[in-house]
Design a protein around this motif. Structure first.
Motif, PDB file in Angstrom:
ATOM      1  N   VAL A 247       0.839  -1.193   0.000  1.00  0.00           N
ATOM      2  CA  VAL A 247       0.000   0.000   0.000  1.00  0.00           C
ATOM      3  C   VAL A 247       0.875   1.244   0.000  1.00  0.00           C
ATOM      4  CG1 VAL A 247      -1.677   1.321   1.366  1.00  0.00           C
ATOM      5  CG2 VAL A 247      -1.970  -1.151   1.067  1.00  0.00           C
ATOM      6  N   ASP A 248       1.985   1.197   0.735  1.00  0.00           N
ATOM      7  CA  ASP A 248       2.965   2.271   0.729  1.00  0.00           C
ATOM      8  C   ASP A 248       3.565   2.415  -0.667  1.00  0.00           C
ATOM      9  OD1 ASP A 248       4.826   3.920   2.794  1.00  0.00           O
ATOM     10  OD2 ASP A 248       6.045   3.118   1.167  1.00  0.00           O
ATOM     11  N   PHE A 249       4.102   3.578  -0.974  1.00  0.00           N
ATOM     12  CA  PHE A 249       4.697   3.864  -2.279  1.00  0.00           C
ATOM     13  C   PHE A 249       5.666   2.766  -2.716  1.00  0.00           C
ATOM     14  CE2 PHE A 249       8.227   6.204  -4.517  1.00  0.00           C
ATOM     15  CZ  PHE A 249       7.602   6.269  -5.740  1.00  0.00           C
ATOM     16  N   VAL A 250       6.572   2.362  -1.861  1.00  0.00           N
ATOM     17  CA  VAL A 250       7.468   1.235  -2.119  1.00  0.00           C
ATOM     18  C   VAL A 250       7.392   0.225  -0.981  1.00  0.00           C
ATOM     19  CG1 VAL A 250       9.847   0.496  -2.453  1.00  0.00           C
ATOM     20  CG2 VAL A 250       9.028   2.569  -3.573  1.00  0.00           C
ATOM     21  N   GLY A 251       7.372   0.709   0.260  1.00  0.00           N
ATOM     22  CA  GLY A 251       7.221  -0.180   1.404  1.00  0.00           C
ATOM     23  C   GLY A 251       8.520  -0.757   1.892  1.00  0.00           C
ATOM     24  N   ILE A 252       9.071  -1.696   1.145  1.00  0.00           N
ATOM     25  CA  ILE A 252      10.277  -2.409   1.606  1.00  0.00           C
ATOM     26  C   ILE A 252      11.527  -1.605   1.209  1.00  0.00           C
ATOM     27  CG2 ILE A 252       9.426  -4.748   1.846  1.00  0.00           C
ATOM     28  CD1 ILE A 252      10.660  -3.491  -1.468  1.00  0.00           C
ATOM     29  N   VAL A 253      11.557  -0.341   1.638  1.00  0.00           N
ATOM     30  CA  VAL A 253      12.601   0.579   1.192  1.00  0.00           C
ATOM     31  C   VAL A 253      13.981   0.167   1.698  1.00  0.00           C
ATOM     32  CG1 VAL A 253      13.396   2.965   1.272  1.00  0.00           C
ATOM     33  CG2 VAL A 253      10.952   2.474   1.083  1.00  0.00           C
ATOM     34  N   ASP A 254      14.091  -0.307   2.939  1.00  0.00           N
ATOM     35  CA  ASP A 254      15.403  -0.584   3.550  1.00  0.00           C
ATOM     36  C   ASP A 254      16.308  -1.412   2.634  1.00  0.00           C
ATOM     37  OD1 ASP A 254      14.426  -0.082   6.695  1.00  0.00           O
ATOM     38  OD2 ASP A 254      12.944  -1.102   5.451  1.00  0.00           O
ATOM     39  N   GLY A 255      15.755  -2.485   2.054  1.00  0.00           N
ATOM     40  CA  GLY A 255      16.574  -3.404   1.265  1.00  0.00           C
ATOM     41  C   GLY A 255      16.409  -3.266  -0.224  1.00  0.00           C
ATOM     42  N   THR A 256      15.843  -2.149  -0.692  1.00  0.00           N
ATOM     43  CA  THR A 256      15.504  -2.012  -2.111  1.00  0.00           C
ATOM     44  C   THR A 256      16.549  -1.228  -2.886  1.00  0.00           C
ATOM     45  OG1 THR A 256      13.141  -2.065  -1.621  1.00  0.00           O
ATOM     46  CG2 THR A 256      13.779  -1.133  -3.717  1.00  0.00           C
ATOM     47  N   LEU A 257      16.935  -1.767  -4.043  1.00  0.00           N
ATOM     48  CA  LEU A 257      17.686  -0.990  -5.016  1.00  0.00           C
ATOM     49  C   LEU A 257      16.695  -0.085  -5.736  1.00  0.00           C
ATOM     50  CD1 LEU A 257      19.998  -3.719  -6.559  1.00  0.00           C
ATOM     51  CD2 LEU A 257      20.748  -1.728  -5.257  1.00  0.00           C
TER      52      LEU A 257
END
Length: 471
Positions: A247-257
């Motif tokens: 639902v968040d714009f990306v959500g899993i931001v911590d581990g995302t390229l």
């Protein structure tokens, strides 16, 4: 065209007279002389032949006029307006031109006409986000990225008492336009441009007092020619297929390229290679990141991907020049990503990345590319990050995703201090319902933490709901 009209009328009158004279002759046993009838028929044939020559002459003049107008357009003269000329100045399709196959104008001077050999398309979505946020160690400043989506670098740590707030916005709504064309030689051309209204949380123009007007923000702008791509789009290092639905714009931001930038890319088979915009962000004696514009060598990436009914798998690598005015270093990174269809209702998605100098490609700028050590030398920053997500389809229009994401930075405390970010992580679970095709209504619970080199930690919890219509 008046002479052509008069000729047609004369021919019609001659035909009528001939019929009137000949028909009674048959009924009355050819009372008129055969010689008079032959003379009249000969006269009619002469008039028809004259009419044919006049029509051919008019067609020739029209072709000459169109070719002259086309030549003037190619030469850069002001296009004329009139029959057979479009508003853009390009010549409209003509049977005479098609039959005569006149020379074509260069594509740069020819208007792209819908319904011709080009295919136009557009789309996007409208997205309303409504969120209620709680932070344990201070307040996220209003109108900054952390108030709009999960932004791990913005989670407060030792910045004050706990706080809570609610935000509504539609800034991630977007629209895109595309045009595809196949040339006579079989070359494939594509142009694409996409905007949203986020703008990095910059509210210099917008405000939440009464207007909530946000300027468009360029996301993508590129052209493709067969195997080549030129323009701004996702970094070649990034695997879009591994990103879970949140639902968040990306959500899993911590581990995302995650990076969009200008580049030149070549793709063939399972491989793709790119030269991308270089930029160095580094820390100099404090956790604050400083931007350097001293790079002279583009970032170089390569990615290999395979896919099938089971899912997909990719491996990507990057080599970089990290540079300040006084020093330079070499950065590199590796990323493994993919998806796996566990069952018809279950999908596993993941990404694991690491390297030295991977920096700004990770977690929305959470990680610096490099830092200045105690001797003032530029050192590439070691970083490791990744995420894993499980998606389950409860029914044909109801689904959920459970995801975990984390990033770790090998902080040199002596060089940048103990208040530098060392670790972030987050969990989220959502439920998304599609009552109609292209309409999504969803809710998501998330929890995240940011830990500093001195072990201080701040937490964030959020309930976010959305209504999204894709068109």
């Amino acid at each position: 065209m008046d002479s052509l009209t008069m000729a047609v009328r004369r021919a019609s009158l001659a035909c009528a007279i001939t019929i009137a004279l000949s028909a009674p002759g048959v009924a009355w046993g050819q009372s008129a002389s055969d010689q008079a009838q032959d003379a009249r028929i000969a006269q009619l044939e002469n008039e028809v032949q004259a009419l044919k020559q006049m029509v051919q002459q008019q067609q020739g003049q029209l072709v000459d006029a169109r070719q002259q107008l086309q030549a003037a357009t190619v030469a850069g003269n002001t296009p004329l307006k009139g029959p057979g000329v479009q508003a853009s100045g390009a010549l409209a399709p003509s049977p005479a031109l098609a039959a005569g196959t006149p020379p074509r104008a260069p594509i740069q001077n020819t208007a792209i006409v819908a319904g011709g050999d080009s295919h136009f398309s557009f789309g996007g979505f409208i997205k309303l986000d409504m969120m209620s946020t709680w932070t344990s160690d201070g307040t996220i400043t209003d109108s900054t990225p952390g108030r709009l989506f999960y932004f791990p670098a913005g989670t407060p740590v030792d910045a004050g008492p706990s706080d809570s707030y609610t935000d509504f916005h539609a800034q991630f709504s977007r629209i895109w336009f595309g045009v595809d064309r196949m040339t006579d030689a079989g070359d494939k051309l594509k142009g694409y441009v996409e905007f949203d209204f986020f703008g990095g949380g910059n509210n210099n123009v917008a405000n939440e007092k009464f207007s909530n007007g946000y300027p468009p923000t360029l996301r993508h702008a590129y052209v493709q020619w067969n195997h080549w791509l030129a323009g701004q789009t996702w970094t070649n290092l990034m695997d879009l297929g591994s990103l879970p639905e949140t639902v968040d714009f990306v959500g899993i931001v911590d581990g995302t390229l995650f990076a969009r930038q200008a580049q030149i890319r070549y793709s063939t088979g399972n491989w793709s290679f790119s030269l991308e915009n270089p930029q160095t962000w580094y820390q100099a004696g404090s956790p604050a990141q400083v931007s350097s514009g001293e790079n002279t060598v583009p970032d170089v990436t390569a990615r290999w991907m395979t896919k099938g009914d089971w899912g997909h798998f990719s491996v990507g690598g990057i080599a970089r020049e990290l540079r300040t005015r006084d020093d330079r270093a070499t950065g590199f990174g590796l990323s493994v990503a993919g998806s796996f269809k566990v069952s018809p209702s279950d999908l596993f998605q993941y990404t694991v990345s690491g390297g030295s100098g991977l920096g700004r490609y990770l977690a929305f700028g959470l990680v610096p590319d490099a830092y200045l050590d105690g001797n003032g030398s530029l050192k590439a920053q070691d970083t490791y990050a990744g995420f894993a997500a499980w998606r389950h389809n409860w029914t044909g229009n109801l689904r959920s995703t459970l995801a975990y994401s984390a990033a770790y930075i090998a902080v040199d405390e002596a060089a940048v201090g103990q208040s530098a970010t060392e670790r972030t992580q987050s969990w989220r679970v959502n439920l998304i319902y599609s009552p109609f095709p292209r309409l999504d209504v969803g809710a998501e619970l998330s929890w995240g933490t940011r830990e500093l080199a001195n072990d201080a930690e701040g937490e964030l919890a959020r309930l976010q709901t959305t209504v999204k219509y894709t068109f």
